[in-house]
Enzyme design. Structure first.
Site, PDB file in Angstrom:
ATOM      1  N   ASP A  18       0.819  -1.219   0.000  1.00  0.00           N
ATOM      2  CA  ASP A  18       0.000   0.000   0.000  1.00  0.00           C
ATOM      3  C   ASP A  18       0.851   1.267   0.000  1.00  0.00           C
ATOM      4  O   ASP A  18       0.702   2.142  -0.865  1.00  0.00           O
ATOM      5  CB  ASP A  18      -0.940   0.011   1.220  1.00  0.00           C
ATOM      6  CG  ASP A  18      -1.970  -1.105   1.169  1.00  0.00           C
ATOM      7  OD1 ASP A  18      -2.360  -1.483   0.056  1.00  0.00           O
ATOM      8  OD2 ASP A  18      -2.371  -1.583   2.232  1.00  0.00           O
ATOM      9  N   ARG A  98      -0.663   0.806  16.546  1.00  0.00           N
ATOM     10  CA  ARG A  98      -1.009   1.991  15.765  1.00  0.00           C
ATOM     11  C   ARG A  98      -0.909   3.307  16.540  1.00  0.00           C
ATOM     12  O   ARG A  98      -0.399   4.304  15.997  1.00  0.00           O
ATOM     13  CB  ARG A  98      -2.412   1.839  15.156  1.00  0.00           C
ATOM     14  CG  ARG A  98      -2.563   0.675  14.171  1.00  0.00           C
ATOM     15  CD  ARG A  98      -1.382   0.563  13.235  1.00  0.00           C
ATOM     16  NE  ARG A  98      -1.586  -0.423  12.184  1.00  0.00           N
ATOM     17  CZ  ARG A  98      -0.604  -1.049  11.584  1.00  0.00           C
ATOM     18  NH1 ARG A  98       0.658  -0.825  11.942  1.00  0.00           N
ATOM     19  NH2 ARG A  98      -0.846  -1.908  10.611  1.00  0.00           N
ATOM     20  N   SER A 179      -1.975 -10.461   3.082  1.00  0.00           N
ATOM     21  CA  SER A 179      -1.880  -9.179   3.763  1.00  0.00           C
ATOM     22  C   SER A 179      -1.335  -9.444   5.161  1.00  0.00           C
ATOM     23  O   SER A 179      -1.946 -10.186   5.938  1.00  0.00           O
ATOM     24  CB  SER A 179      -3.264  -8.517   3.849  1.00  0.00           C
ATOM     25  OG  SER A 179      -3.183  -7.310   4.572  1.00  0.00           O
TER      26      SER A 179
END
Length: 409
Positions: A18, A98, A179
């Site tokens: 990505d 994150r 992924s």
């Protein structure tokens, strides 16, 4: 913000599929803006090799590689383990990585005077929420660009085609295009054959597992490991004090060799859909189990049971990206209070995917052998239980008599 006003963009950059194609895409679609790439190192090891050369070659003006591994473990992972927080058995490996990454990216964007922050999260996933909530907590007025919500690319196959057309080097191909997300805590696998829940994960296929082996491939001899906790925080293995990074790395090795920490689940994503994922979390699985065992020794019943309720909400906050919220901070304060006496040693026997309790001890143990014994004792009067049962069961007795009086079933 109008596109023509965006001159400098800070990109959350992993070097994966990505974010690799996002650099040329940004320059094509945002007036050849300057792109500054930022990679947060949370222990993804070899994935960082050659990252600077790749970022610059594909159009970035510079790359920051921020080492966040120790901070990630001590400030995000261990507080979550102390809470006993699991989201549908998932040990939150991507979820709590994150916030520290997004926080550092936002700090760099402010320092660089950037006009926008860009991330490569899809519109179907949880990470778009986690990244953007963390950015809002640090840089509330920063414009956010999410290419997956703008471009015409619809699949990972089309992403590969775009990369090939723009000479973007990739470490994947169409046959191995799972992924994945990797850090020191875990590795996740999604996509390809895993999208059909009836397919068994290819645990024994060479190259599928990266952090360990399948249980059937593990040694026939068990491995013993003793973990020491101080107020709920793991600090030593087999008597040797270690940093957070060294400790988790050591447990990853021990757990991986013994087939520990594999999880195959269909989970409920924040955005509403169900998604199938396979996770490798060898060291994390050991820590969760050992910590939970020590709490059975050190926490009183009411605190332990109430903490189980808190842990579920804590896990949802982490999974939903709500780390930088008053409620998460308040729950962490509660958890820290419960952990003041969660100090001691837990020994586990690791054997072919199993973690078998092999003893534990604590100076704050609430277990009293003299009270708990089935042999003769001088401290527990068993006759006292009759009165307790009569009072505890009084509401049941009263209701039963009322039902009999009124001929109720």
């Amino acid at each position: 913000m109008n596109k023509e006003n965006i001159k400098k963009v800070v990109l959350a950059y992993s070097g994966g599929l990505d974010t690799s194609i996002i650099i040329p895409w940004l320059k094509e679609n945002y007036n050849n803006c300057e792109v500054i790439a930022v990679s947060g190192n949370v222990g993804q090891a070899d994935e960082l090799e050659g990252l600077e050369e790749k970022a610059l070659k594909t159009g970035a003006s510079k790359l920051y590689v921020e080492d966040l591994t120790e901070e990630f473990l001590t400030d995000y992972v261990f507080p979550t383990v102390k809470a006993g927080a699991l989201y549908e058995d998932y040990m939150l490996g991507t979820s709590f990585a994150r916030p520290p990454i997004a926080k550092r990216i936002a700090e760099i964007a402010l320092r660089e005077g950037a006009d926008a922050i860009c991330h490569g999260c899809t519109g179907k996933g949880n990470d778009q929420v986690r990244f953007e909530l963390a950015i809002k907590a640090v840089a509330p007025d920063m414009h956010i660009i999410a290419p997956w919500r703008e471009w015409t690319i619809k699949s990972r196959e089309e992403e590969i085609e775009y990369a090939e057309a723009h000479n973007v080097p990739l470490k994947i191909n169409r046959e191995t295009n799972y992924s994945k997300d990797k850090n020191i805590w875990h590795l996740s696998h999604e996509g390809l054959d895993l999208e059909d829940p009836k397919n068994e994960p290819l645990y024994n296929k060479p190259g599928f597992l990266e952090m360990g082996v399948s249980p059937e491939m593990a040694p026939d001899k068990p491995t013993y490991v003793t973990i020491h906790f101080e107020q709920g925080v793991p600090t030593a293995i087999d008597g040797k004090k270690m940093s957070a990074t060294e400790l988790v790395t050591t447990l990853n090795k021990l757990g991986g060799e013994n087939g520990i920490g594999l999880l195959d689940i269909v989970e409920n994503r924040l955005v509403g859909m169900k998604c199938r994922g396979v996770y490798e979390t060898p060291g994390g699985a050991i820590l969760y189990r050992a910590h939970a065992m020590l709490e059975t020794l050190c926490l009183d019943r009411d605190t332990m049971h109430y903490k189980e309720l808190v842990s579920k909400k804590f896990a949802e906050l982490v999974y939903f990206g709500q780390w930088y919220t008053p409620l998460r901070e308040a729950l962490s304060a509660f958890v820290d209070e419960t952990q003041k006496t969660v100090t001691g040693d837990v020994t586990l026997k690791l054997y072919k995917g199993n973690m078998i309790g092999a003893g534990m001890s604590s100076p704050y143990s609430l277990y009293d052998p003299e009270i708990a014994t089935f042999d003769e004792d001088n401290v527990y009067n068993q006759a006292d239980s009759a009165g307790f049962i009569n009072l505890f069961g009084l509401p049941i007795k009263v209701r039963a008599k009322m039902k009999a009086k009124n001929n109720l079933d």
